[in-house]
Design an enzyme around this catalytic site. Structure first.
Site, PDB file in Angstrom:
ATOM      1  N   SER A  86     -27.642   9.648  89.170  1.00 60.15           N
ATOM      2  CA  SER A  86     -27.607   9.290  87.742  1.00 60.15           C
ATOM      3  C   SER A  86     -27.393  10.540  86.910  1.00 60.15           C
ATOM      4  CB  SER A  86     -28.942   8.682  87.306  1.00 60.15           C
ATOM      5  OG  SER A  86     -29.200   7.495  87.974  1.00 60.15           O
ATOM      6  N   LYS A 119     -33.631  -0.287  81.081  1.00 59.98           N
ATOM      7  CA  LYS A 119     -34.190   1.073  81.102  1.00 59.98           C
ATOM      8  C   LYS A 119     -34.753   1.356  79.720  1.00 59.98           C
ATOM      9  CE  LYS A 119     -32.905   5.127  83.637  1.00 59.98           C
ATOM     10  NZ  LYS A 119     -32.953   5.043  85.071  1.00 59.98           N
ATOM     11  N   ARG A 129     -32.251  -2.538  93.594  1.00 57.54           N
ATOM     12  CA  ARG A 129     -33.092  -1.791  92.647  1.00 57.54           C
ATOM     13  C   ARG A 129     -34.419  -2.538  92.565  1.00 57.54           C
ATOM     14  NH1 ARG A 129     -33.586  -1.207  86.821  1.00 57.54           N
ATOM     15  NH2 ARG A 129     -33.805   0.994  86.286  1.00 57.54           N
TER      16      ARG A 129
END
Ligand code: TZP
Ligand code: MG
Length: 215
Positions: A115, A144, A43
């Site tokens: 997601s 997030k 990521r």
């Protein structure tokens, strides 16, 4: 979009550049795997495509002896170029690929993760052929920021209605994983609670013990 290899994956670990910037990605990969992480995601939101490929190559090569699948976040082409097993896409990335182009765009991906933040999205991703889904953020998380958390009720609904593998994600720690397991999840994806811990391998191993203790 095969799910066969995913059936055995319980703990999803990350090489997230927010947390591992100063560290050797190969070493972090080996530390995660030594703790029992079953599947890895690269990521690297703020990185260029070339940097993502470079990072992916290091992770793929470090993970090779373990056979653990490596997934690249967001970047289908980077996943292909570094020889990763698949790609993980958010709702917007997924929706941006016209339905009639999906098969061709994802032809080289053995695993496609999506997601999801609601039961409707989870069921739609399953119908659309996702290999697995992420469900969350279950709890608020600095990884997030500004995204509403969905709570354990959604985990409970997805556990009851979705047949493909799902990973609960978002703010999961060793203190609250019990609530996730109690809601019916058998898989979790954990970024900061592992990467920010003082011992990545031991923390991963403790998450894994909690997971395998339930079923
Ligand atoms: N998707 C939903 S929550 C989240 C992602 C990538 C972040 C998870 O990170 P953490 O640090 O385990 O809360
Ligand atoms: Mg994305």
């Amino acid at each position: 979009m095969s799910t066969a290899r995913l059936a055995r994956c319980r703990l999803y670990g990350f090489i997230d550049t927010t947390y591992v910037d100063e560290l050797d990605p190969g070493e972090v990969t080996r530390d995660l795997l030594a703790g029992g992480v079953d599947i890895l995601q690269v990521r690297a939101k703020e990185r260029s495509h070339a940097e993502r490929v470079d990072l992916g190559l290091k992770v793929v090569s470090a993970a090779f002896p373990s056979h653990a699948p490596v997934i690249i976040d967001d970047d289908i082409e980077a996943a292909f170029e570094c020889g990763a097993d698949g790609v993980h896409l958010g709702q917007e990335d997924w929706a941006a690929i016209p339905r009639e182009q999906r098969a061709e765009r994802l032809a080289n991906m053995r695993i496609v993760g999506i997601s999801t933040h609601s039961l409707e999205q989870a069921l739609a991703a399953e119908r659309d052929g996702a290999s697995y889904i992420g469900v969350g953020p279950v709890f608020p998380t600095a990884t997030k920021p500004g995204v509403a958390s969905v709570g354990t009720d959604l985990v409970r609904q997805v556990a009851a209605q979705v047949k493909i593998p799902f990973f609960a994600i978002g703010g999961i720690t060793l203190d609250n994983i019990g609530q996730i397991l109690e809601a019916g999840a058998t898989r979790v994806a954990v970024v900061s609670a592992i990467l920010r811990s003082s011992d990545v391998t031991e923390t991963s191993a403790e998450f894994k013990r909690r997971l395998v203790a339930v079923r």
